[in-house]
Design a protein around this motif. Structure first.
Motif, mmCIF file in Angstrom:
data_model
loop_
_atom_site.group_PDB
_atom_site.id
_atom_site.type_symbol
_atom_site.label_atom_id
_atom_site.label_comp_id
_atom_site.label_asym_id
_atom_site.label_seq_id
_atom_site.Cartn_x
_atom_site.Cartn_y
_atom_site.Cartn_z
ATOM 1 N N CYS A 107 6.629 -4.666 7.284
ATOM 2 C CA CYS A 107 6.601 -3.280 6.884
ATOM 3 C C CYS A 107 6.968 -3.159 5.305
ATOM 4 O O CYS A 107 6.293 -2.185 4.831
ATOM 5 N N PHE A 108 7.722 -3.562 4.870
ATOM 6 C CA PHE A 108 8.167 -3.738 3.357
ATOM 7 C C PHE A 108 7.022 -4.013 2.766
ATOM 8 O O PHE A 108 6.911 -3.133 1.585
ATOM 9 N N ALA A 142 3.906 -3.807 3.442
ATOM 10 C CA ALA A 142 3.092 -2.409 3.409
ATOM 11 C C ALA A 142 3.405 -1.424 2.700
ATOM 12 O O ALA A 142 2.752 -0.570 1.873
ATOM 13 N N GLY A 143 4.678 -1.086 2.598
ATOM 14 C CA GLY A 143 5.282 0.037 1.708
ATOM 15 C C GLY A 143 4.844 -0.254 0.187
ATOM 16 O O GLY A 143 4.384 0.723 -0.448
ATOM 17 N N ILE A 144 5.341 -1.427 -0.221
ATOM 18 C CA ILE A 144 4.947 -1.760 -1.537
ATOM 19 C C ILE A 144 3.370 -1.430 -1.954
ATOM 20 O O ILE A 144 3.280 -0.808 -2.945
ATOM 21 N N PHE A 177 1.253 0.617 -0.615
ATOM 22 C CA PHE A 177 1.147 2.043 -0.745
ATOM 23 C C PHE A 177 1.654 2.583 -1.934
ATOM 24 O O PHE A 177 1.038 3.919 -2.736
ATOM 25 N N GLY A 178 3.034 2.455 -2.165
ATOM 26 C CA GLY A 178 3.678 2.907 -3.471
ATOM 27 C C GLY A 178 2.755 2.714 -4.779
ATOM 28 O O GLY A 178 2.667 3.362 -5.687
ATOM 29 N N THR A 212 -1.159 0.920 8.192
ATOM 30 C CA THR A 212 -0.327 2.243 7.340
ATOM 31 C C THR A 212 -1.471 3.263 7.047
ATOM 32 O O THR A 212 -2.614 2.648 6.690
#
Lengths: 130, 130, 130, 130
Positions: D24-25, D27-29, D31-32, D111
């Motif tokens: 999940c981390f 995936a966040g990277i 997106f940002g 995501t």
């Protein structure tokens, strides 16, 4: 005389720039925009063509910008990746050759970016009245 | 005559730009860089001063750039947030007033950015020989 | 029980994420945002402190982000400039040490960025329920 | 047991994250990165497809990122331009629908980004072990 005429134009009461100067200003904006919008983008040999095309079309949207040509220096990119632990890197000037053409009030300005002393040098190639 | 002398300078065999034109090109680069490097940055009234300062100092690093002044239009920012569900927004031209001064080969170019018809318009304010 | 429900949640039919997973997702967003917003910014030893501060305050605006610490590796920056023809360079991961703390629904996530094999590696340092 | 060990891991003395949390981390990277690399890019209906493709391929370079789908909301873009004085605008979240898939150590994270209350909300859609 060149100096006088130019001085007149640019140091008059209203300090107005000449059309040629405004055209060069516009060309500079496009170059700064292109570089700082896309620097840092993850890039690999496979993704280079789509990024180059997007850079061209994005900056061509800007006013007075008639043509943008972005070539990725694939040899330089391959060299960088040969010594790296990953299969991509970040876009920076060493991987780019760019030409931007601006037309403004009858003036055509051709600008290019090339590496010089390790820095991406943006320069005016031509300023001509047509 | 102004037109002739300028034409001579910029349509000669080598198509070299004048120093004034090069100074305007440099000024444009700074403006495009500033805008596209920082557009999209999360910004709030509290964080606006540090961002403005960083923008100034970052762009002042660039060659021939002697002064950058960034003012955040805090009223406009407050208005945008009053109608929003979050306490920050993204930096865009409507929140900025910027002045950039470039000095190149004896020429000083002063440029400003202001909103016009909803777009951040960058313009040459002064081109003077000193 | 918290532990069981978390495990169940992440593999359940509806594939809902656990709060811990969502907290990690949020932390990742902050890191990607910080890096790709500011990569490419002109930076020198003099301008590094203002940029670091702006990066911290900008990203702290984002939801659930309680603390951002940006340290510029000034030795690395000085080394890069010692071999260069200019007095500034572009911000990239090799000049940065970053810690970001996110709090989400009772979970605290601490993340750090450090160089590994020439790449800026972002990693989860702690995921704890408080 | 997988469930227990995962729960234990995330709250244990060493505070190590679970593989699902790390996924999940990651995936966040992505997106940002996608958002803050490309926000602010000049975009028009004509240039939207090349930008969308470049965004997809650029972010797919990042580790563990198996698929990125970027759709430009052309209706929203046309609406924005209908009320504007120019034929392009700047890319921001209101013009985007994005799906990113990350695979990490047997976990798949899906995501999506969609607008909510005027903000581009990034959310975890699925976290599943395969």
């Amino acid at each position: 005389m060149a100096d006088d005429s130019e001085s007149n134009a640019s140091t008059a009461v209203d300090s107005a720039a000449t059309d040629a100067e405004a055209a060069c200003f516009e060309a500079g904006i496009k170059f700064g925009s292109l570089y700082h919008q896309f620097a840092g983008t993850p890039i690999s040999p496979d993704s280079a063509p789509s990024l180059a095309r997007a850079m061209e079309e994005a900056i061509e949207n800007q006013p007075h910008c008639t043509d943008v040509t972005v070539d990725v220096r694939t040899d330089e990119l391959a060299d960088a990746l040969a010594n790296a632990s990953a299969e991509y890197t970040e876009l920076t000037g060493r991987f780019l050759e760019v030409e931007i053409v601006v037309e403004y009030e009858g003036w055509t300005v051709v600008t290019k970016m090339a590496m010089e002393d390790g820095y991406p040098l943006m320069r005016l190639e031509e300023v001509r009245n047509e």
